[in-house]
Design a protein around this motif. Sequence first.
Motif, short mmCIF file in Angstrom:
data_model
loop_
_atom_site.label_atom_id
_atom_site.label_comp_id
_atom_site.label_asym_id
_atom_site.label_seq_id
_atom_site.Cartn_x
_atom_site.Cartn_y
_atom_site.Cartn_z
N THR A 26 10.74 -31.43 -4.33
CA THR A 26 11.95 -30.59 -4.32
C THR A 26 11.93 -29.63 -3.13
O THR A 26 12.94 -29.46 -2.42
N ARG A 27 10.78 -29.00 -2.89
CA ARG A 27 10.68 -28.05 -1.77
C ARG A 27 10.78 -28.77 -0.43
O ARG A 27 11.36 -28.22 0.53
N TYR A 28 10.25 -29.97 -0.34
CA TYR A 28 10.35 -30.72 0.92
C TYR A 28 11.81 -31.11 1.19
O TYR A 28 12.31 -31.01 2.32
N GLN A 29 12.49 -31.52 0.11
CA GLN A 29 13.89 -31.90 0.26
C GLN A 29 14.74 -30.71 0.69
O GLN A 29 15.72 -30.85 1.43
N ALA A 30 14.33 -29.53 0.24
CA ALA A 30 15.06 -28.31 0.61
C ALA A 30 14.62 -27.79 1.97
O ALA A 30 15.19 -26.80 2.47
N GLY A 31 13.58 -28.39 2.55
CA GLY A 31 13.12 -27.98 3.87
C GLY A 31 12.14 -26.84 3.86
O GLY A 31 11.80 -26.29 4.93
N SER A 32 11.65 -26.44 2.68
CA SER A 32 10.72 -25.31 2.61
C SER A 32 9.26 -25.73 2.46
O SER A 32 8.40 -24.87 2.23
N GLU A 33 8.98 -27.03 2.55
CA GLU A 33 7.61 -27.51 2.44
C GLU A 33 7.43 -28.69 3.39
O GLU A 33 8.38 -29.45 3.63
N ASP A 34 6.23 -28.84 3.94
CA ASP A 34 6.01 -29.95 4.86
C ASP A 34 5.64 -31.22 4.08
O ASP A 34 5.30 -31.18 2.90
N LEU A 35 5.71 -32.36 4.77
CA LEU A 35 5.46 -33.64 4.12
C LEU A 35 4.02 -33.79 3.68
O LEU A 35 3.73 -34.46 2.69
N LEU A 36 3.09 -33.18 4.40
CA LEU A 36 1.67 -33.33 4.07
C LEU A 36 1.39 -32.86 2.64
O LEU A 36 0.62 -33.50 1.91
N THR A 37 2.04 -31.79 2.21
CA THR A 37 1.86 -31.30 0.85
C THR A 37 2.37 -32.32 -0.16
O THR A 37 1.75 -32.56 -1.21
N VAL A 38 3.50 -32.95 0.15
CA VAL A 38 4.05 -33.97 -0.73
C VAL A 38 3.10 -35.16 -0.82
O VAL A 38 2.86 -35.70 -1.90
N LEU A 39 2.56 -35.58 0.32
CA LEU A 39 1.65 -36.72 0.34
C LEU A 39 0.39 -36.44 -0.48
O LEU A 39 -0.10 -37.30 -1.23
N GLU A 40 -0.15 -35.24 -0.34
CA GLU A 40 -1.33 -34.88 -1.10
C GLU A 40 -1.03 -34.87 -2.60
O GLU A 40 -1.84 -35.33 -3.43
N SER A 41 0.13 -34.33 -2.96
CA SER A 41 0.52 -34.30 -4.37
C SER A 41 0.73 -35.71 -4.92
O SER A 41 0.38 -36.02 -6.07
N GLN A 42 1.31 -36.58 -4.07
CA GLN A 42 1.55 -37.95 -4.46
C GLN A 42 0.23 -38.69 -4.73
O GLN A 42 0.07 -39.39 -5.74
N THR A 43 -0.73 -38.49 -3.84
CA THR A 43 -2.05 -39.11 -4.00
C THR A 43 -2.76 -38.56 -5.22
O THR A 43 -3.39 -39.31 -5.98
N SER A 44 -2.67 -37.27 -5.42
CA SER A 44 -3.34 -36.64 -6.58
C SER A 44 -2.78 -37.18 -7.89
O SER A 44 -3.54 -37.44 -8.84
N GLN A 45 -1.45 -37.35 -7.96
CA GLN A 45 -0.86 -37.85 -9.20
C GLN A 45 -1.31 -39.29 -9.46
O GLN A 45 -1.70 -39.64 -10.59
N LEU A 46 -1.29 -40.13 -8.43
CA LEU A 46 -1.69 -41.52 -8.61
C LEU A 46 -3.14 -41.61 -9.08
O LEU A 46 -3.46 -42.34 -10.02
N ASN A 47 -4.01 -40.85 -8.43
CA ASN A 47 -5.43 -40.87 -8.80
C ASN A 47 -5.66 -40.35 -10.21
O ASN A 47 -6.48 -40.88 -10.97
N ALA A 48 -4.93 -39.28 -10.58
CA ALA A 48 -5.10 -38.68 -11.90
C ALA A 48 -4.65 -39.65 -13.00
O ALA A 48 -5.33 -39.82 -14.02
#
Length: 451
Positions: free
Chosen positions: A400-422
């Motif tokens: 949501t924050r990346y889509q709004a432009g307030s967060e960089d993609l790297l944070t999204v990628l890390e969150s994406q990897t963390s969810q998959l691994n978890a």
Amino acid sequence: MKRALAVAVLGVLAGCGLTPRYERPSADLPESWVAQKVAASSDSPTEWNDLFKDAELERLMAEALAANHDLAAAAIRIEQAKATARVASSRLMPYGTMTVGGSRQKDLNGAGSLASSDDSRVSVNYEVDLWGANRANVQAAAARVAAREYDMKSTRLVLQADVASYYFQTLALKDRLAIAQKNLDAARSLMSLVQVRYDKGAASGLDVAQQRTALLGIEAEVPQLQQSLTETQSALALLLGRVPQDFTVRTESLADTQLPAIAAGQPGDLLQRRPDVRAAEAGLVAANADIGVARAALYPSMELSATGVVTNWLTGGSATVAALATSLSQRLFDGGELRGQVQLADATRRELVETYLQTVLVSVKEVNDSLSAVSTADQRTALLTRTVEQAQLALRLATTRYQAGSEDLLTVLESQTSQLNAEDSLVQAKLARVNASITLFKALGGGWEAS
């Protein structure tokens, strides 16, 4: 004759002392299980069908018990042992033989007169079991039948555990594939979002390359999981006596699997519950009886025989008892062979004592380790459940924050990897909890009768 019978009576009385009295070796067992958390209960499952209450698993186990070749071979080994026991028992009974014969003689130099003789002979022999060797042989053979029966129960127990293990591993792989596919769809959606932002100039080419790398990494996991699923179902088909091409597991998820609470009882119960422990003890009983057989060979053997002859039976002749006989035999010298056999039998028994005690120790270790594994898997599953919840929340917020432009993609990628691994780790933790229950049930000897 009277003297021989007196010797026989004395021998029967003396023979009882040649086979050592069997006593179960004293095993060093703990008083209780350190990790035991479930109290003994009459409601605790004692059969595989009661453990998970899964209809497809019950059907697969029944199929395996009916078609598995290793189990069929174990059943044939029981038949072999029973045949050997019948041979041993036959030596306790008399045995008889019958011979029918006749002759014709003609005087070629005389008037051609013909002489004939017809007779039949019946012999009955009985080996007097002076020193209990035959009875000890019967005892040893019966113990070996019991050992083969316990071996079959061990084979059956391992087979059922393997069927359950491969079944639930299949369900876990299906869940992991579903998670990978779900995350793949999410990664593709994010890829589309990054591409739109890149086209509008709101994202860099690095963002596009990073998300494409993440997407390809998730895609690469799918074929590996599919291969593992194929191999696991093939292994399960083999246990069922099937060819793998015609076999698939119908159940789709591990999510609804019941996690059983198993009461381990007391450590001393293993001596009766575990078929491998019972088989080891049956082998020890047989070896103990073998000592009696070897000792008896040092002493004289005695045989009673009676022979009856019927002469000229074709022409209505008469019957005559030819002989009643008693014979005693004793080996005078053999270079120490018989005493060597006694030493060998005694050494074999002492070896099997150590084997039995080691089998008991291994059974205690397996139960203790399995109880610990159940406890650890419970804790890990609880922690990973919370981890997945937090990882899913973090990914939603980051996207949501990346889509709004307030967060960089790297944070999204890390969150994406963390969810998959978890999520993947949680499925594997659930499988570990199920496998720990299977291992514990097998370690306890599965299929015991509730007290």
